[in-house]
Design a protein around this motif. Structure first.
Motif, PDB file in Angstrom:
ATOM      1  N   MET A 252      54.551  69.568  44.068  1.00 25.16           N
ATOM      2  CA  MET A 252      53.536  68.653  43.551  1.00 25.16           C
ATOM      3  C   MET A 252      53.958  67.210  43.840  1.00 25.16           C
ATOM      4  SD  MET A 252      51.259  70.660  42.286  1.00 25.16           S
ATOM      5  CE  MET A 252      51.113  72.369  41.782  1.00 25.16           C
ATOM      6  N   PRO A 253      53.749  66.740  45.027  1.00 24.75           N
ATOM      7  CA  PRO A 253      54.298  65.432  45.411  1.00 24.75           C
ATOM      8  C   PRO A 253      53.507  64.233  44.919  1.00 24.75           C
ATOM      9  CG  PRO A 253      53.102  66.366  47.250  1.00 24.75           C
ATOM     10  CD  PRO A 253      53.036  67.393  46.157  1.00 24.75           C
ATOM     11  N   VAL A 254      52.321  64.443  44.355  1.00 23.53           N
ATOM     12  CA  VAL A 254      51.466  63.323  43.957  1.00 23.53           C
ATOM     13  C   VAL A 254      51.486  63.184  42.442  1.00 23.53           C
ATOM     14  CG1 VAL A 254      49.129  62.368  43.995  1.00 23.53           C
ATOM     15  CG2 VAL A 254      49.995  63.641  45.969  1.00 23.53           C
ATOM     16  N   ALA A 255      51.779  61.965  41.989  1.00 24.54           N
ATOM     17  CA  ALA A 255      51.782  61.659  40.562  1.00 24.54           C
ATOM     18  C   ALA A 255      50.539  60.858  40.223  1.00 24.54           C
ATOM     19  CB  ALA A 255      53.035  60.880  40.194  1.00 24.54           C
ATOM     20  N   ARG A 256      49.860  61.263  39.164  1.00 23.99           N
ATOM     21  CA  ARG A 256      48.703  60.511  38.677  1.00 23.99           C
ATOM     22  C   ARG A 256      49.145  59.677  37.490  1.00 23.99           C
ATOM     23  NH1 ARG A 256      43.806  64.877  39.731  1.00 23.99           N
ATOM     24  NH2 ARG A 256      43.657  64.354  41.952  1.00 23.99           N
ATOM     25  N   VAL A 257      48.960  58.366  37.645  1.00 26.52           N
ATOM     26  CA  VAL A 257      49.544  57.403  36.713  1.00 26.52           C
ATOM     27  C   VAL A 257      48.449  56.574  36.061  1.00 26.52           C
ATOM     28  CG1 VAL A 257      51.105  55.428  36.491  1.00 26.52           C
ATOM     29  CG2 VAL A 257      51.651  57.290  38.087  1.00 26.52           C
ATOM     30  N   CYS A 258      48.565  56.398  34.744  1.00 25.54           N
ATOM     31  CA  CYS A 258      47.738  55.450  34.003  1.00 25.54           C
ATOM     32  C   CYS A 258      48.521  54.151  33.909  1.00 25.54           C
ATOM     33  CB  CYS A 258      47.420  55.985  32.605  1.00 25.54           C
ATOM     34  SG  CYS A 258      46.509  54.839  31.551  1.00 25.54           S
ATOM     35  N   VAL A 259      48.081  53.145  34.652  1.00 22.52           N
ATOM     36  CA  VAL A 259      48.819  51.885  34.698  1.00 22.52           C
ATOM     37  C   VAL A 259      48.511  51.061  33.451  1.00 22.52           C
ATOM     38  CG1 VAL A 259      48.963  51.832  37.199  1.00 22.52           C
ATOM     39  CG2 VAL A 259      47.001  50.796  36.067  1.00 22.52           C
ATOM     40  N   ASP A 260      49.517  50.324  33.005  1.00 20.59           N
ATOM     41  CA  ASP A 260      49.374  49.514  31.796  1.00 20.59           C
ATOM     42  C   ASP A 260      48.739  48.172  32.145  1.00 20.59           C
ATOM     43  OD1 ASP A 260      49.476  48.464  29.314  1.00 20.59           O
ATOM     44  OD2 ASP A 260      51.643  48.614  29.050  1.00 20.59           O
ATOM     45  N   VAL A 261      47.486  48.224  32.530  1.00 20.33           N
ATOM     46  CA  VAL A 261      46.692  47.032  32.833  1.00 20.33           C
ATOM     47  C   VAL A 261      45.399  47.150  32.037  1.00 20.33           C
ATOM     48  CG1 VAL A 261      45.550  45.658  34.599  1.00 20.33           C
ATOM     49  CG2 VAL A 261      47.687  46.864  35.137  1.00 20.33           C
ATOM     50  N   PRO A 262      45.227  46.352  30.989  1.00 19.16           N
ATOM     51  CA  PRO A 262      44.093  46.530  30.070  1.00 19.16           C
ATOM     52  C   PRO A 262      42.791  45.932  30.593  1.00 19.16           C
ATOM     53  CG  PRO A 262      45.442  44.729  29.312  1.00 19.16           C
ATOM     54  CD  PRO A 262      46.131  45.278  30.533  1.00 19.16           C
ATOM     55  N   LEU A 263      42.346  46.387  31.736  1.00 19.64           N
ATOM     56  CA  LEU A 263      41.064  45.947  32.282  1.00 19.64           C
ATOM     57  C   LEU A 263      40.136  47.151  32.371  1.00 19.64           C
ATOM     58  CD1 LEU A 263      42.276  43.589  35.156  1.00 19.64           C
ATOM     59  CD2 LEU A 263      41.383  42.924  32.915  1.00 19.64           C
ATOM     60  N   PRO A 264      38.937  47.050  31.826  1.00 18.37           N
ATOM     61  CA  PRO A 264      38.051  48.225  31.775  1.00 18.37           C
ATOM     62  C   PRO A 264      37.755  48.837  33.136  1.00 18.37           C
ATOM     63  CG  PRO A 264      37.228  46.499  30.320  1.00 18.37           C
ATOM     64  CD  PRO A 264      38.346  45.896  31.108  1.00 18.37           C
ATOM     65  N   HIS A 265      37.661  48.030  34.195  1.00 20.37           N
ATOM     66  CA  HIS A 265      37.312  48.610  35.490  1.00 20.37           C
ATOM     67  C   HIS A 265      38.498  49.345  36.127  1.00 20.37           C
ATOM     68  CE1 HIS A 265      39.186  44.856  36.858  1.00 20.37           C
ATOM     69  NE2 HIS A 265      39.287  45.391  38.065  1.00 20.37           N
ATOM     70  N   LEU A 266      39.678  49.264  35.514  1.00 23.99           N
ATOM     71  CA  LEU A 266      40.853  49.997  35.999  1.00 23.99           C
ATOM     72  C   LEU A 266      41.184  51.176  35.091  1.00 23.99           C
ATOM     73  CD1 LEU A 266      43.114  46.972  36.996  1.00 23.99           C
ATOM     74  CD2 LEU A 266      41.571  48.302  38.445  1.00 23.99           C
ATOM     75  N   ASP A 267      40.236  51.583  34.281  1.00 19.44           N
ATOM     76  CA  ASP A 267      40.463  52.689  33.350  1.00 19.44           C
ATOM     77  C   ASP A 267      40.292  54.030  34.064  1.00 19.44           C
ATOM     78  OD1 ASP A 267      40.896  54.103  30.993  1.00 19.44           O
ATOM     79  OD2 ASP A 267      38.779  54.031  30.427  1.00 19.44           O
ATOM     80  N   ARG A 268      41.254  54.347  34.914  1.00 20.00           N
ATOM     81  CA  ARG A 268      41.276  55.621  35.639  1.00 20.00           C
ATOM     82  C   ARG A 268      42.688  55.832  36.156  1.00 20.00           C
ATOM     83  NH1 ARG A 268      41.083  54.425  41.170  1.00 20.00           N
ATOM     84  NH2 ARG A 268      40.428  52.278  41.644  1.00 20.00           N
ATOM     85  N   PRO A 269      43.079  57.067  36.439  1.00 16.36           N
ATOM     86  CA  PRO A 269      44.422  57.303  36.979  1.00 16.36           C
ATOM     87  C   PRO A 269      44.506  56.895  38.445  1.00 16.36           C
ATOM     88  CG  PRO A 269      43.246  59.373  36.733  1.00 16.36           C
ATOM     89  CD  PRO A 269      42.380  58.324  36.112  1.00 16.36           C
ATOM     90  N   PHE A 270      45.688  56.458  38.849  1.00 18.02           N
ATOM     91  CA  PHE A 270      45.964  56.079  40.231  1.00 18.02           C
ATOM     92  C   PHE A 270      47.044  56.997  40.785  1.00 18.02           C
ATOM     93  CE2 PHE A 270      44.066  52.387  38.321  1.00 18.02           C
ATOM     94  CZ  PHE A 270      43.291  51.829  39.324  1.00 18.02           C
ATOM     95  N   ASP A 271      46.878  57.365  42.067  1.00 16.83           N
ATOM     96  CA  ASP A 271      47.792  58.318  42.697  1.00 16.83           C
ATOM     97  C   ASP A 271      48.954  57.595  43.366  1.00 16.83           C
ATOM     98  OD1 ASP A 271      46.094  60.252  41.864  1.00 16.83           O
ATOM     99  OD2 ASP A 271      45.263  60.724  43.837  1.00 16.83           O
ATOM    100  N   TYR A 272      50.151  58.147  43.157  1.00 20.96           N
ATOM    101  CA  TYR A 272      51.376  57.648  43.777  1.00 20.96           C
ATOM    102  C   TYR A 272      52.181  58.831  44.285  1.00 20.96           C
ATOM    103  CZ  TYR A 272      50.572  53.019  41.750  1.00 20.96           C
ATOM    104  OH  TYR A 272      50.041  51.803  41.423  1.00 20.96           O
ATOM    105  N   LEU A 273      52.973  58.603  45.308  1.00 18.85           N
ATOM    106  CA  LEU A 273      53.881  59.626  45.810  1.00 18.85           C
ATOM    107  C   LEU A 273      55.175  59.601  45.010  1.00 18.85           C
ATOM    108  CD1 LEU A 273      53.490  59.327  49.696  1.00 18.85           C
ATOM    109  CD2 LEU A 273      52.629  61.146  48.204  1.00 18.85           C
TER     110      LEU A 273
END
Length: 642
Positions: free
Chosen positions: A1-22
């Motif tokens: 499982m090489p892809v990590a789904r991350v919830c970044v600590d940026v309190p902006l509503p348009h960034l309220d989704r997970p981001f993929d990282y290796l």
């Protein structure tokens, strides 16, 4: 499982989704779901939560690598992620804001401590106190058998509610499941802590979580729960997200207390967090209190929960005698009018002190004389500089402004020119002074504000307390309870005024001994008023049923869902226009609230609640993506409207 789904600590509503990282090879073992990580985001190194590991990404671009695993401790469990997402969606918030409420700040030293081996629960014993309720023992048996009953519990006066809650937790623990219990403040938490220690045979079977512990101790206890060392958590509102494994029961006591409402975004209520947990996990739920909220009544009327109430015969045996002293009685007692106490209240206090029992007097105003008016025309006295209300801070000295603290020794009424002042509202300290002169030689204690008493001795004394600060007696209870200035709570410009007044009265009246032992409650109010009738009958469900019916007719929560938008007029209008609101959304306002801000209310049917929250969150995301300067505060079902 090489892809990590991350919830970044940026309190902006348009960034309220997970981001993929290796995940780099050297972090493969440590980068587990639920851990804290650091990632490169928009050119900056930011914190985040690793939510999941997957095999492929859906993005058609090159992914960045995780920079660091801050801690290999997986403190964010999958069920808490689901709960946080549900709460964020319900309250039109962002996941990262809810995660800040759910997981306390990390303390590295606490993580280095070796885990403890959990101890098995003690043997289940009979819980006789629940026998006073028609469905009480059945509720406990269901918990012990591993079932998940849901109930709204109306407690008896004089009830030792921490013991009843501890019994329900003990039976849940005996079935191999855990429990989360939420109370409003530290006094209730201390009482519940002691009851659970006695019921579970020690303090190693549960932990108490609250902000008062300090960061190190709080995180240490949180880790014990996260690691599965204990299965029972008690605490204030923040503990409602505690990661208890094999959760079998959630409990909230006195859900009408405004301390259960989170003041930080997205402003969730602890009751809703626990009910969402019960819905998502299928565990049991118990909503308890002396009074009942309209939200609790809605759970009963929709069939989501059952009632646990005492029989009328039991109530007659265990209740104190509750009487009223209305305006007609005061009119026949001119001396009592000046002293604010009718003769029936004086007699009740004297009888209690003859029996060497303390007397509780509830006064709904803090301070000495928090409000004064002109003696001649009754115009409220205000500061000449800032227009704030004038008050008397003590029995000596001039009046002073409650806003800017400026003395007003030379006050002159702008309406009639009068220079004399009279008390329009009397506080608890002034009342204590008056009663101290009326009962010479009797100890007088006050509880409220920054000086709240936890307990008082079982001796003849006068105990004056503001609502919510009533101390417990180290003995059977108060011989008499006097409820003064009831108009102050009943005449508030608040939809919850009647419900809140009854809750405060019942909490105080419940501290009196039963009528068979001389206990008496005197409420200085018109006996024909509905909240007073509910108190006389000790029937909070009756008032809650009426309140819910009225709110259905008026279209107010919980019969409907309502959102409050607060901010500069242009920002509120921009958010409203860009939101894809559900059909039939009503707009109430806007209303100017000062300092260049306004408030707009949006109302929808309960069936459209999710659509309203989604539309407002999406609109807030659109504004944040445009980098709009003025923020708009979005609250779903704000407490002051409930």
């Amino acid at each position: 499982m090489p892809v990590a789904r991350v919830c970044v600590d940026v309190p902006l509503p348009h960034l309220d989704r997970p981001f993929d990282y290796l995940v780099p090879a050297d972090l493969d073992t440590a980068a587990q779901p639920g851990t804290r990580v650091r990632v490169r985001f928009s050119g900056q190194l930011v914190d985040g939560w690793l939510l999941d590991r997957v095999e492929h990404t859906e993005l058609d671009r090159k992914l960045a690598f995780l920079e660091k695993v801050v801690s290999p401790e997986p403190v964010l469990r999958p069920e808490i992620i689901r709960l946080a997402r549900d709460i964020a969606d319900r309250y039109a918030g962002s996941l990262i804001d809810v995660l800040r409420l759910a997981v306390p700040p990390r303390h590295a030293a606490a993580e280095k401590a070796a885990p403890n081996t959990p101890k098995p629960p003690g043997r289940r014993e009979e819980r006789p106190g629940w026998g006073h309720y028609a469905a009480g023992q059945a509720f406990l048996r269901a918990l012990a058998d591993g079932k998940s009953p849901r109930a709204v519990w109306s407690a008896l006066p004089g009830e030792r509610w921490p013991d009843r809650v501890a019994a329900a937790v003990a039976d849940t623990l005996a079935s191999g499941r855990g429990a989360v219990v939420i109370v409003a403040d530290y006094r209730d938490l201390d009482r519940l802590d002691a009851a659970l220690t006695a019921a579970l045979g020690g303090d190693d079977q549960h932990v108490a979580l609250s902000a008062a512990l300090g960061p190190a101790e709080r995180y240490k206890r949180f880790l014990r729960v996260s690691r599965g060392e204990v299965q029972v958590v008690i605490g204030t509102r923040g503990a409602s997200f505690a990661p208890v494994r094999d959760l079998g029961l959630v409990v909230i006591w006195d859900d009408g207390d405004d301390l259960h409402a989170e003041p930080r975004s997205p402003y969730p209520h602890a009751r809703q967090v626990l009910l969402s947990r019960a819905q998502l996990t299928g565990c049991a739920a118990l909503v308890g209190g002396y009074a009942r909220t309209a939200e609790g009544q809605l759970l009963v009327e929709t069939g989501w929960a059952k009632e646990i109430t005492p029989s009328r015969e039991t109530l007659r045996v265990l209740s104190p005698r509750i009487v009223t002293a209305d305006d007609r009685q005061l009119a026949r007692d001119p001396g009592a009018v000046a002293a604010r106490l009718p003769s029936v209240a004086w007699d009740a206090a004297r009888e209690a002190m003859r029996a060497d029992a303390p007397v509780l007097i509830q006064v709904p105003r803090r301070g000495y004389v928090p409000s004064v008016a002109c003696q001649e025309c009754r115009e409220r006295a205000r500061c000449s500089r800032c227009s704030g209300p004038l008050a008397l801070p003590g029995n000596a000295g001039p009046p002073a402004c409650r806003w800017c603290a400026r003395p007003a020794a030379d006050y002159t009424c702008p309406r009639c020119g009068g220079r004399r002042l009279r008390a329009s509202v009397t506080g608890v300290r002034r009342t204590a002074e008056e009663l101290g002169r009326a009962f010479p030689g009797v100890p007088v204690r006050t509880s409220g504000g920054e000086s709240v008493l936890a307990t008082v001795p079982a001796e003849a004394s006068l105990v004056l307390a503001t609502p919510g600060a009533e101390p417990i007696v180290d003995g059977p209870g108060y011989g008499a309870v006097l409820l003064l200035d009831t108009w102050a709570m009943l005449t508030r410009a608040d939809l919850r005024a009647a419900e809140e007044a009854l809750r405060r009265w019942m909490a105080a009246a419940a501290l009196a001994v039963p009528a068979g032992k001389g206990g008496k409650v005197v409420v200085v109010a018109d006996g024909s008023m509905i909240p007073v009738q509910a108190l006389l009958r000790w029937d909070a469900a009756w008032l809650a049923e009426r309140e819910l019916a009225d709110r259905r007719a008026l279209g107010f929560p919980p019969a409907a869902r309502m959102a409050s938008l607060t901010g500069p007029p242009a920002a509120v209008a921009e958010l409203t226009e860009s939101a894809d609101l559900p059909p039939g959304t009503e707009q109430l306002g806007p209303l100017e609230i000062g300092e260049g801000s306004e408030r707009l209310l949006l109302r929808v049917r309960r069936s459209e609640a999710a659509a309203l929250a989604h539309a407002l969150h999406a609109a807030a995301g659109t504004r944040s993506a445009r980098k709009s300067a003025d923020a708009v505060r979005v609250q779903l079902d704000p407490l002051e409207l409930l």
